[in-house]
Design a protein around this motif. Structure first.
Motif, PDB file in Angstrom:
ATOM      1  N   GLU A 243      -1.382 -30.518  29.548  1.00  0.00           N
ATOM      2  CA  GLU A 243      -1.556 -29.866  30.726  1.00  0.00           C
ATOM      3  C   GLU A 243      -2.927 -29.230  30.744  1.00  0.00           C
ATOM      4  OE1 GLU A 243       1.165 -26.210  32.612  1.00  0.00           O
ATOM      5  OE2 GLU A 243       2.138 -27.796  31.153  1.00  0.00           O
ATOM      6  N   GLY A 244      -3.802 -29.231  31.825  1.00  0.00           N
ATOM      7  CA  GLY A 244      -5.029 -28.784  31.898  1.00  0.00           C
ATOM      8  C   GLY A 244      -6.097 -29.779  31.545  1.00  0.00           C
ATOM      9  N   SER A 245      -5.496 -30.847  30.775  1.00  0.00           N
ATOM     10  CA  SER A 245      -6.536 -32.010  30.291  1.00  0.00           C
ATOM     11  C   SER A 245      -7.158 -32.714  31.573  1.00  0.00           C
ATOM     12  CB  SER A 245      -6.093 -32.668  29.016  1.00  0.00           C
ATOM     13  OG  SER A 245      -6.949 -33.801  29.068  1.00  0.00           O
ATOM     14  N   GLU A 246      -8.289 -32.725  31.597  1.00  0.00           N
ATOM     15  CA  GLU A 246      -8.940 -33.628  32.599  1.00  0.00           C
ATOM     16  C   GLU A 246      -8.370 -34.991  32.523  1.00  0.00           C
ATOM     17  OE1 GLU A 246     -13.288 -32.941  32.932  1.00  0.00           O
ATOM     18  OE2 GLU A 246     -13.379 -35.089  33.716  1.00  0.00           O
ATOM     19  N   LYS A 247      -8.433 -35.623  31.280  1.00  0.00           N
ATOM     20  CA  LYS A 247      -8.126 -36.964  31.101  1.00  0.00           C
ATOM     21  C   LYS A 247      -6.913 -36.994  30.273  1.00  0.00           C
ATOM     22  CE  LYS A 247     -12.462 -38.679  30.236  1.00  0.00           C
ATOM     23  NZ  LYS A 247     -13.446 -39.763  29.364  1.00  0.00           N
TER      24      LYS A 247
ATOM     25  N   ASP B  77       4.727 -38.476  35.916  1.00  0.00           N
ATOM     26  CA  ASP B  77       4.940 -37.139  36.246  1.00  0.00           C
ATOM     27  C   ASP B  77       3.629 -36.348  36.097  1.00  0.00           C
ATOM     28  OD1 ASP B  77       8.602 -36.577  35.031  1.00  0.00           O
ATOM     29  OD2 ASP B  77       7.315 -37.941  36.483  1.00  0.00           O
ATOM     30  N   CYS B  78       2.861 -36.737  35.203  1.00  0.00           N
ATOM     31  CA  CYS B  78       1.597 -35.966  34.934  1.00  0.00           C
ATOM     32  C   CYS B  78       0.312 -36.743  34.822  1.00  0.00           C
ATOM     33  CB  CYS B  78       1.850 -35.098  33.742  1.00  0.00           C
ATOM     34  SG  CYS B  78       1.677 -35.896  32.030  1.00  0.00           S
ATOM     35  N   GLY B  79       0.471 -37.928  35.177  1.00  0.00           N
ATOM     36  CA  GLY B  79      -0.695 -38.904  35.248  1.00  0.00           C
ATOM     37  C   GLY B  79      -1.288 -39.202  34.061  1.00  0.00           C
ATOM     38  N   ILE B  80      -0.337 -39.537  32.983  1.00  0.00           N
ATOM     39  CA  ILE B  80      -0.601 -40.051  31.548  1.00  0.00           C
ATOM     40  C   ILE B  80      -1.081 -41.625  31.852  1.00  0.00           C
ATOM     41  CG2 ILE B  80       0.222 -40.823  29.630  1.00  0.00           C
ATOM     42  CD1 ILE B  80       1.774 -38.307  29.532  1.00  0.00           C
ATOM     43  N   ASN B  81      -2.104 -42.099  31.263  1.00  0.00           N
ATOM     44  CA  ASN B  81      -2.451 -43.550  31.200  1.00  0.00           C
ATOM     45  C   ASN B  81      -2.472 -44.118  29.656  1.00  0.00           C
ATOM     46  OD1 ASN B  81      -3.777 -45.566  32.426  1.00  0.00           O
ATOM     47  ND2 ASN B  81      -5.897 -44.741  32.068  1.00  0.00           N
ATOM     48  N   ILE B  82      -1.359 -44.862  29.598  1.00  0.00           N
ATOM     49  CA  ILE B  82      -1.269 -45.769  28.125  1.00  0.00           C
ATOM     50  C   ILE B  82      -2.435 -46.573  28.304  1.00  0.00           C
ATOM     51  CG2 ILE B  82      -0.108 -47.191  26.712  1.00  0.00           C
ATOM     52  CD1 ILE B  82       2.384 -46.013  27.637  1.00  0.00           C
ATOM     53  N   VAL B  83      -3.528 -46.478  27.525  1.00  0.00           N
ATOM     54  CA  VAL B  83      -4.848 -47.150  27.368  1.00  0.00           C
ATOM     55  C   VAL B  83      -4.602 -48.367  26.379  1.00  0.00           C
ATOM     56  CG1 VAL B  83      -7.409 -47.145  26.778  1.00  0.00           C
ATOM     57  CG2 VAL B  83      -5.963 -45.214  27.951  1.00  0.00           C
TER      58      VAL B  83
END
Ligand code: GYE
Length: 354
Positions: free
Chosen positions: A187-191, A219-225
Protein backbone atom coordinates in the motif's frame (compact mmCIF):
# COMPACT_ATOMS: atom_id res chain seq x y z
CA UNK A 1 -46.32 -80.30 16.46
CA UNK A 2 -47.19 -79.71 12.78
CA UNK A 3 -46.05 -76.08 12.90
CA UNK A 4 -42.76 -77.13 14.51
CA UNK A 5 -42.07 -79.52 11.60
CA UNK A 6 -42.76 -76.79 8.97
CA UNK A 7 -40.57 -74.34 10.82
CA UNK A 8 -37.65 -76.77 11.12
CA UNK A 9 -38.05 -77.74 7.45
CA UNK A 10 -37.87 -74.10 6.34
CA UNK A 11 -34.77 -73.59 8.46
CA UNK A 12 -33.12 -76.60 6.84
CA UNK A 13 -34.04 -75.30 3.35
CA UNK A 14 -32.66 -71.84 4.02
CA UNK A 15 -29.41 -73.32 5.40
CA UNK A 16 -29.07 -75.49 2.31
CA UNK A 17 -29.80 -72.52 0.01
CA UNK A 18 -27.31 -70.38 1.86
CA UNK A 19 -24.75 -73.12 1.50
CA UNK A 20 -25.29 -73.08 -2.27
CA UNK A 21 -24.51 -69.32 -2.62
CA UNK A 22 -20.85 -68.16 -3.34
CA UNK A 23 -19.37 -66.54 -0.18
CA UNK A 24 -19.69 -62.84 -1.15
CA UNK A 25 -18.48 -60.18 1.34
CA UNK A 26 -20.89 -57.44 2.21
CA UNK A 27 -20.96 -55.09 -0.71
CA UNK A 28 -19.87 -51.58 0.24
CA UNK A 29 -21.29 -48.49 -1.29
CA UNK A 30 -18.40 -46.12 -1.96
CA UNK A 31 -19.68 -42.67 -2.76
CA UNK A 32 -19.28 -41.47 -6.30
CA UNK A 33 -18.25 -37.82 -6.00
CA UNK A 34 -19.61 -34.87 -7.94
CA UNK A 35 -17.58 -32.14 -9.66
CA UNK A 36 -15.94 -29.51 -7.40
CA UNK A 37 -13.99 -26.52 -8.79
CA UNK A 38 -10.84 -25.56 -6.87
CA UNK A 39 -12.29 -22.26 -5.71
CA UNK A 40 -15.60 -23.67 -4.51
CA UNK A 41 -14.72 -24.66 -0.96
CA UNK A 42 -18.20 -25.72 0.16
CA UNK A 43 -18.57 -29.47 0.75
CA UNK A 44 -20.74 -30.86 -2.06
CA UNK A 45 -23.95 -32.91 -2.22
CA UNK A 46 -23.99 -36.65 -1.32
CA UNK A 47 -23.17 -38.68 -4.47
CA UNK A 48 -24.87 -41.95 -5.54
CA UNK A 49 -23.15 -44.99 -3.99
CA UNK A 50 -20.87 -47.23 -6.09
CA UNK A 51 -20.20 -50.80 -5.14
CA UNK A 52 -16.69 -51.96 -4.03
CA UNK A 53 -16.55 -55.27 -2.18
CA UNK A 54 -15.24 -54.76 1.34
CA UNK A 55 -15.52 -57.90 3.53
CA UNK A 56 -15.80 -56.17 6.91
CA UNK A 57 -18.38 -53.62 5.81
CA UNK A 58 -20.47 -52.07 7.27
CA UNK A 59 -18.62 -52.74 10.53
CA UNK A 60 -15.05 -52.17 9.44
CA UNK A 61 -12.68 -50.92 12.10
CA UNK A 62 -9.37 -49.08 11.73
CA UNK A 63 -7.59 -52.39 12.37
CA UNK A 64 -9.22 -53.75 9.17
CA UNK A 65 -7.57 -51.07 7.06
CA UNK A 66 -4.30 -51.73 5.27
CA UNK A 67 -3.37 -48.41 3.73
CA UNK A 68 -0.89 -47.99 0.91
CA UNK A 69 0.20 -44.33 1.17
CA UNK A 70 1.86 -42.83 -1.90
CA UNK A 71 3.80 -39.76 -0.71
CA UNK A 72 5.33 -37.20 -3.11
CA UNK A 73 8.79 -37.29 -1.60
CA UNK A 74 10.51 -35.24 1.10
CA UNK A 75 10.76 -31.70 -0.18
CA UNK A 76 10.59 -29.69 3.03
CA UNK A 77 9.08 -28.89 6.44
CA UNK A 78 5.48 -29.19 5.27
CA UNK A 79 6.07 -32.60 3.71
CA UNK A 80 7.93 -33.90 6.77
CA UNK A 81 4.99 -32.90 9.00
CA UNK A 82 2.53 -34.50 6.56
CA UNK A 83 4.44 -37.80 6.53
CA UNK A 84 4.81 -37.81 10.32
CA UNK A 85 1.07 -37.24 10.64
CA UNK A 86 0.44 -40.53 8.77
CA UNK A 87 2.93 -42.61 10.71
CA UNK A 88 1.85 -41.28 14.12
CA UNK A 89 -1.91 -41.48 13.50
CA UNK A 90 -1.62 -44.99 12.06
CA UNK A 91 0.02 -46.15 15.25
CA UNK A 92 -2.57 -44.41 17.44
CA UNK A 93 -5.56 -45.80 15.48
CA UNK A 94 -4.16 -49.27 14.78
CA UNK A 95 -4.17 -48.79 11.01
CA UNK A 96 -1.58 -50.85 9.07
CA UNK A 97 0.37 -48.38 6.94
CA UNK A 98 2.55 -49.18 3.93
CA UNK A 99 4.51 -46.08 2.93
CA UNK A 100 5.82 -45.35 -0.57
CA UNK A 101 8.24 -42.43 -1.13
CA UNK A 102 7.97 -41.34 -4.76
CA UNK A 103 11.16 -39.26 -4.49
CA UNK A 104 9.33 -36.48 -6.38
CA UNK A 105 9.35 -38.61 -9.53
CA UNK A 106 5.97 -39.08 -11.26
CA UNK A 107 7.00 -42.33 -13.00
CA UNK A 108 8.07 -43.81 -9.65
CA UNK A 109 4.83 -42.55 -8.10
CA UNK A 110 2.63 -44.29 -10.70
CA UNK A 111 4.69 -47.47 -10.36
CA UNK A 112 4.19 -47.35 -6.59
CA UNK A 113 0.46 -46.94 -7.10
CA UNK A 114 0.34 -50.01 -9.34
CA UNK A 115 2.39 -51.92 -6.76
CA UNK A 116 -0.31 -51.24 -4.16
CA UNK A 117 -3.06 -52.28 -6.61
CA UNK A 118 -1.28 -55.62 -6.95
CA UNK A 119 -0.62 -55.98 -3.21
CA UNK A 120 -3.37 -58.36 -1.94
CA UNK A 121 -3.06 -56.98 1.59
CA UNK A 122 -3.68 -53.34 0.70
CA UNK A 123 -7.37 -52.39 0.64
CA UNK A 124 -7.10 -48.60 0.63
CA UNK A 125 -4.72 -46.45 -1.43
CA UNK A 126 -4.02 -42.87 -0.31
CA UNK A 127 -2.46 -40.64 -2.94
CA UNK A 128 -0.65 -37.27 -2.70
CA UNK A 129 -0.34 -36.67 -6.42
CA UNK A 130 2.79 -35.00 -7.77
CA UNK A 131 0.88 -33.80 -10.81
CA UNK A 132 -2.82 -33.37 -11.67
CA UNK A 133 -2.82 -35.42 -14.88
CA UNK A 134 -1.95 -39.02 -15.79
CA UNK A 135 -4.04 -40.82 -13.15
CA UNK A 136 -7.26 -41.97 -14.83
CA UNK A 137 -6.02 -45.36 -16.06
CA UNK A 138 -4.46 -46.52 -12.80
CA UNK A 139 -7.39 -45.26 -10.75
CA UNK A 140 -9.66 -47.30 -13.03
CA UNK A 141 -7.42 -50.33 -12.37
CA UNK A 142 -7.63 -49.72 -8.63
CA UNK A 143 -11.40 -49.61 -8.77
CA UNK A 144 -11.55 -52.77 -10.86
CA UNK A 145 -9.30 -54.43 -8.28
CA UNK A 146 -11.70 -53.40 -5.49
CA UNK A 147 -9.29 -50.90 -3.89
CA UNK A 148 -10.71 -47.72 -2.40
CA UNK A 149 -8.71 -44.59 -3.29
CA UNK A 150 -8.59 -41.46 -1.12
CA UNK A 151 -6.76 -38.34 -2.32
CA UNK A 152 -4.81 -36.29 0.19
CA UNK A 153 -3.12 -32.90 -0.07
CA UNK A 154 -3.26 -32.49 -3.87
CA UNK A 155 -6.27 -32.76 -6.20
CA UNK A 156 -6.08 -34.47 -9.61
CA UNK A 157 -7.90 -34.12 -12.95
CA UNK A 158 -9.77 -37.44 -13.06
CA UNK A 159 -13.43 -38.52 -12.97
CA UNK A 160 -14.70 -38.08 -9.41
CA UNK A 161 -16.21 -41.57 -9.25
CA UNK A 162 -12.69 -43.01 -9.29
CA UNK A 163 -11.94 -41.94 -5.73
CA UNK A 164 -13.88 -41.81 -2.48
CA UNK A 165 -12.99 -38.22 -1.46
CA UNK A 166 -10.24 -35.58 -1.45
CA UNK A 167 -8.84 -34.17 1.79
CA UNK A 168 -6.76 -31.11 1.18
CA UNK A 169 -6.44 -27.34 1.19
CA UNK A 170 -8.08 -24.75 -1.04
CA UNK A 171 -4.88 -23.73 -2.80
CA UNK A 172 -6.73 -21.16 -4.89
CA UNK A 173 -7.92 -19.49 -1.68
CA UNK A 174 -4.35 -19.52 -0.35
CA UNK A 175 -3.22 -17.70 -3.49
CA UNK A 176 -6.02 -15.15 -3.13
CA UNK A 177 -5.09 -14.58 0.52
CA UNK A 178 -1.44 -14.03 -0.49
CA UNK A 179 -2.45 -11.41 -3.07
CA UNK A 180 -4.65 -9.61 -0.52
CA UNK A 181 -1.74 -9.54 1.94
CA UNK A 182 0.71 -8.33 -0.74
CA UNK A 183 -1.69 -5.48 -1.57
CA UNK A 184 -1.69 -4.44 2.10
CA UNK A 185 2.13 -4.64 2.30
CA UNK A 186 2.59 -2.60 -0.90
CA UNK A 187 0.00 0.00 0.00
CA UNK A 188 1.36 3.43 -0.91
CA UNK A 189 4.16 1.89 -2.96
CA UNK A 190 4.52 3.65 -6.32
CA UNK A 191 5.52 0.39 -8.04
CA UNK A 192 4.19 -3.11 -7.32
CA UNK A 193 6.53 -5.40 -9.21
CA UNK A 194 6.28 -8.91 -7.80
CA UNK A 195 8.38 -12.02 -8.41
CA UNK A 196 6.72 -15.41 -8.02
CA UNK A 197 8.54 -18.58 -6.93
CA UNK A 198 6.42 -21.49 -8.11
CA UNK A 199 6.16 -25.07 -6.80
CA UNK A 200 6.64 -28.16 -8.96
CA UNK A 201 5.15 -27.72 -12.43
CA UNK A 202 1.92 -29.60 -12.91
CA UNK A 203 0.99 -29.90 -9.24
CA UNK A 204 -2.43 -28.66 -8.13
CA UNK A 205 -0.80 -26.66 -5.30
CA UNK A 206 1.34 -24.68 -7.76
CA UNK A 207 -1.39 -24.31 -10.42
CA UNK A 208 -4.14 -23.19 -8.02
CA UNK A 209 -2.01 -20.88 -5.82
CA UNK A 210 -0.83 -19.12 -8.97
CA UNK A 211 -4.39 -18.83 -10.27
CA UNK A 212 -5.70 -17.51 -6.94
CA UNK A 213 -2.97 -14.88 -6.69
CA UNK A 214 -3.68 -13.67 -10.23
CA UNK A 215 -7.43 -13.51 -9.51
CA UNK A 216 -6.82 -10.94 -6.76
CA UNK A 217 -3.61 -9.09 -7.67
CA UNK A 218 -5.53 -6.72 -9.92
CA UNK A 219 -7.27 -5.27 -6.86
CA UNK A 220 -4.21 -3.10 -6.19
CA UNK A 221 -2.35 -3.20 -9.50
CA UNK A 222 0.26 -5.81 -8.69
CA UNK A 223 2.41 -6.73 -11.68
CA UNK A 224 4.03 -10.19 -11.79
CA UNK A 225 7.33 -9.40 -13.52
CA UNK A 226 9.09 -12.74 -13.02
CA UNK A 227 7.65 -16.22 -12.39
CA UNK A 228 9.57 -19.49 -12.33
CA UNK A 229 9.49 -22.88 -10.60
CA UNK A 230 11.93 -23.44 -7.75
CA UNK A 231 10.47 -26.88 -7.03
CA UNK A 232 9.51 -26.15 -3.42
CA UNK A 233 13.24 -26.00 -2.50
CA UNK A 234 15.26 -23.38 -0.59
CA UNK A 235 18.32 -24.01 -2.74
CA UNK A 236 16.43 -23.43 -5.98
CA UNK A 237 14.60 -20.46 -4.42
CA UNK A 238 18.03 -18.94 -3.72
CA UNK A 239 19.37 -19.68 -7.23
CA UNK A 240 16.31 -18.39 -9.10
CA UNK A 241 16.11 -15.18 -7.03
CA UNK A 242 19.87 -14.55 -7.38
CA UNK A 243 19.57 -14.89 -11.15
CA UNK A 244 16.72 -12.37 -11.24
CA UNK A 245 18.63 -9.95 -8.96
CA UNK A 246 21.57 -10.07 -11.36
CA UNK A 247 19.22 -8.78 -14.08
CA UNK A 248 17.71 -5.99 -11.94
CA UNK A 249 16.66 -5.09 -8.43
CA UNK A 250 13.39 -3.36 -9.39
CA UNK A 251 11.22 -5.62 -7.23
CA UNK A 252 8.87 -4.60 -4.42
CA UNK A 253 7.46 -8.03 -3.44
CA UNK A 254 8.17 -11.77 -3.64
CA UNK A 255 5.36 -14.34 -3.55
CA UNK A 256 6.90 -17.71 -2.63
CA UNK A 257 4.46 -20.58 -3.03
CA UNK A 258 6.03 -22.31 0.01
CA UNK A 259 8.24 -21.49 3.01
CA UNK A 260 11.41 -23.17 1.72
CA UNK A 261 11.49 -21.12 -1.49
CA UNK A 262 10.96 -17.96 0.61
CA UNK A 263 13.98 -18.91 2.77
CA UNK A 264 16.05 -19.11 -0.42
CA UNK A 265 14.78 -15.71 -1.60
CA UNK A 266 15.64 -14.18 1.81
CA UNK A 267 19.25 -15.41 1.49
CA UNK A 268 19.50 -14.08 -2.06
CA UNK A 269 18.25 -10.62 -1.03
CA UNK A 270 20.72 -10.50 1.84
CA UNK A 271 23.57 -11.53 -0.50
CA UNK A 272 22.52 -8.71 -2.83
CA UNK A 273 22.69 -6.15 -0.02
CA UNK A 274 18.93 -5.77 0.25
CA UNK A 275 16.94 -6.08 3.49
CA UNK A 276 14.34 -8.90 3.19
CA UNK A 277 10.83 -7.94 4.34
CA UNK A 278 11.85 -4.23 4.30
CA UNK A 279 13.27 -3.33 0.89
CA UNK A 280 11.35 -6.25 -0.64
CA UNK A 281 8.16 -7.62 0.99
CA UNK A 282 7.98 -11.43 1.18
CA UNK A 283 4.96 -13.70 1.53
CA UNK A 284 5.12 -17.51 1.74
CA UNK A 285 2.60 -20.33 2.00
CA UNK A 286 2.67 -23.20 4.55
CA UNK A 287 3.48 -21.39 7.85
CA UNK A 288 5.76 -24.11 9.17
CA UNK A 289 8.02 -23.53 12.21
CA UNK A 290 10.74 -22.16 9.93
CA UNK A 291 8.39 -19.46 8.64
CA UNK A 292 7.53 -18.43 12.21
CA UNK A 293 11.22 -18.15 12.99
CA UNK A 294 11.78 -15.96 9.90
CA UNK A 295 8.80 -13.74 10.83
CA UNK A 296 10.08 -13.42 14.41
CA UNK A 297 13.54 -12.51 12.98
CA UNK A 298 11.86 -9.93 10.73
CA UNK A 299 12.94 -11.42 7.38
CA UNK A 300 9.49 -12.67 6.32
CA UNK A 301 6.34 -10.48 6.38
CA UNK A 302 3.43 -12.93 6.09
CA UNK A 303 2.87 -16.72 6.05
CA UNK A 304 -0.38 -18.13 4.63
CA UNK A 305 -1.14 -21.37 6.46
CA UNK A 306 -1.48 -24.74 4.72
CA UNK A 307 -2.22 -27.53 7.19
CA UNK A 308 -0.10 -30.71 6.73
CA UNK A 309 -1.68 -32.73 9.56
CA UNK A 310 -4.23 -34.46 7.31
CA UNK A 311 -3.87 -38.13 8.35
CA UNK A 312 -6.64 -38.34 10.99
CA UNK A 313 -9.19 -36.92 8.53
CA UNK A 314 -7.93 -39.20 5.75
CA UNK A 315 -8.10 -42.34 7.92
CA UNK A 316 -11.62 -41.36 9.01
CA UNK A 317 -12.65 -40.86 5.37
CA UNK A 318 -11.10 -44.22 4.42
CA UNK A 319 -13.03 -46.00 7.18
CA UNK A 320 -16.26 -44.30 6.12
CA UNK A 321 -15.66 -45.36 2.52
CA UNK A 322 -14.95 -48.95 3.62
CA UNK A 323 -18.27 -48.96 5.47
CA UNK A 324 -20.15 -47.44 2.53
CA UNK A 325 -20.90 -44.20 4.35
CA UNK A 326 -21.50 -41.32 1.96
CA UNK A 327 -19.20 -38.30 2.34
CA UNK A 328 -18.54 -35.02 0.57
CA UNK A 329 -16.21 -35.18 -2.43
CA UNK A 330 -13.89 -32.59 -0.91
CA UNK A 331 -13.19 -31.68 2.69
CA UNK A 332 -11.20 -28.44 2.58
CA UNK A 333 -8.90 -27.66 5.52
CA UNK A 334 -9.59 -24.60 7.69
CA UNK A 335 -6.50 -22.35 7.65
CA UNK A 336 -5.22 -18.96 8.89
CA UNK A 337 -2.79 -16.21 7.88
CA UNK A 338 0.10 -15.13 10.18
CA UNK A 339 1.79 -11.72 10.25
CA UNK A 340 5.30 -10.76 11.43
CA UNK A 341 3.84 -7.61 13.05
CA UNK A 342 1.43 -9.63 15.21
CA UNK A 343 2.37 -8.89 18.86
CA UNK A 344 1.25 -12.41 19.85
CA UNK A 345 3.33 -14.19 17.20
CA UNK A 346 5.81 -15.71 19.65
CA UNK A 347 3.04 -17.20 21.78
CA UNK A 348 1.26 -18.47 18.66
CA UNK A 349 4.46 -20.10 17.43
CA UNK A 350 4.95 -21.93 20.75
CA UNK A 351 1.57 -23.67 20.35
CA UNK A 352 2.18 -25.00 16.85
CA UNK A 353 2.55 -28.71 16.07
CA UNK A 354 4.64 -28.12 12.89
O1 GYE B 1 2.92 -26.15 0.18
C1 GYE B 1 4.88 -27.50 -0.06
C2 GYE B 1 5.00 -28.96 -0.37
O2 GYE B 1 1.25 -29.92 -1.49
C3 GYE B 1 0.53 -28.31 0.03
O3 GYE B 1 3.87 -29.27 -1.16
C4 GYE B 1 1.65 -29.13 -0.45
C5 GYE B 1 2.86 -28.35 -0.84
C6 GYE B 1 3.42 -27.44 0.24
O4 GYE B 1 6.15 -29.28 -0.96
O5 GYE B 1 5.70 -27.07 0.97
Amino acid sequence: MYHFKIASFLIVVSIVLAACQPLSPVTTAVPVTTQVSASNSAATSMPAPKVIDFPCSPNCKYSDLVIGFIQTGSEGGWRAANTASYKESAQQLGVKLKFFDSQNDLKKQIAGFVQFIQDPEVNIIVLAALETSGWEAVLQQARDAGKIVVLEDRRIDAPENLYATYIGSDFNLEGRKAADEMCKLLEGSEKKNVWELVGNVGSSAAIDRGKGFREKMGDCGINIVNTQTADWSATEGLQVTEAWLKENKDVQGIFAQNDEMAFGAIEALKNAGLTPAVDVKIISVDATAGAFQAMLEGTLNVAVECNPLLAPQVYEAALKAANGVGQPSWVPSQESVFHADDPNLLDISKGRAY
